[in-house]
Enzyme design. Sequence first.
Site, PDB file in Angstrom:
ATOM      1  N   LYS A  64      41.522  51.422  14.456  1.00 28.39           N
ATOM      2  CA  LYS A  64      41.011  52.704  14.950  1.00 28.39           C
ATOM      3  C   LYS A  64      41.986  53.201  16.021  1.00 28.39           C
ATOM      4  CE  LYS A  64      36.997  55.135  16.749  1.00 28.39           C
ATOM      5  NZ  LYS A  64      37.832  56.012  17.579  1.00 28.39           N
ATOM      6  N   ASP A  66      43.626  55.597  18.941  1.00 26.50           N
ATOM      7  CA  ASP A  66      43.081  56.232  20.146  1.00 26.50           C
ATOM      8  C   ASP A  66      43.896  57.476  20.474  1.00 26.50           C
ATOM      9  OD1 ASP A  66      41.598  56.710  22.398  1.00 26.50           O
ATOM     10  OD2 ASP A  66      42.572  55.185  23.632  1.00 26.50           O
ATOM     11  N   GLU A 206      41.122  50.001  20.314  1.00 25.90           N
ATOM     12  CA  GLU A 206      39.821  50.654  20.436  1.00 25.90           C
ATOM     13  C   GLU A 206      38.802  50.097  19.450  1.00 25.90           C
ATOM     14  OE1 GLU A 206      37.912  55.156  20.752  1.00 25.90           O
ATOM     15  OE2 GLU A 206      40.008  54.874  20.170  1.00 25.90           O
TER      16      GLU A 206
END
Length: 352
Positions: A64, A66, A206
Amino acid sequence: MARRSTSKPLLSEADAPARSRPRKPRDPAQPRLLLDPMPGRVEPCLALLKSKPPKGPDWSYEIKWDGWRGAIHIEPSGVVRVLTKNGHDWSKRFPAVVEGAKQLGVASAILDGEIVVFDEMGRSDFGLLQAALGGPRGRLPATSAAFVAFDVLYLDGHDLRQTELKARRHLLEGLMIAGDAVIRFSEDFEGDPDDFLAAACEHGLEGIIAKNRNSTYRSGRLGDWIKVKCVQSDAFVIVGYEPSIGAYGGFGSLLLAARKASQLVYVGSVGTGFKEREADALRKLMDKIPCKRKTPPIPYSGKRQVVWQQPTLIAEIAYRGWTGDRKLRHSSFKGLRELQDDAALYDLDSGD
């Protein structure tokens, strides 16, 4: 960390051929296209937040990132645009991304991905992205920004949204330029997603995204993509601040609110995560907000000395969870969001 999966030729997957929708009539406005007209904008597919990643052979897993969600449009005319999640053209803010897209050598394409700035460890960092733009609400060109591509929705006259993710990813990886390119491929990993999540958290990332390999591209938050975060991070509106002479920017903390039944509700404050220049720039923005309030814009029964203001600025806040009375725990300021970007206020009703 989990092992990266290796790409396989699509023709080897005889039991699961890539499917595509029927051809559309030629668009007179785009006469050079032999097949599908190029969409002016595509509403993004959004990830549904879960506490644990789904498991099974139908799922692939990615980091994921950021940063800011974005889309690169390489148009048949040769023009390259960088659009935000909500469709605003920020091409001038990311000139390196525009130039990087021109090097891909495709006639037309729409790439879905994340605009990021990497730290010295190779991790994407939202605060560095905002600093590259000149701080809160900055307008400088972010020459250090990169684009991590994780999907291709349109390619050389073909609309791929009705094609399975595994086929789209195969095509996308084939477009990437080897080396330290500005446009980078978001690799996927195989193995136990719990181990992958643990490794991501250990490395200060993240979180991870799980995606259904057989899914078509559907706009909205429908469950085809699942996000699992190491640390919660969401958008809250700033409704006031506590003045402090000795603190950066002259404020000790920001008071925050979330949405609940179309109203704003106080959810606590944040007093950490500010760098000196960032805090000074934020204070200048708050001082420019017209119509300073003598009363709070939200229901508030606290005893703090607060300078109230119109709920205009939206902050991205990292936090560890919620207290029993629905206040943020261990919150930290990450940066400002913008409504024209992807500043969807946290909704206490949906938890989304």
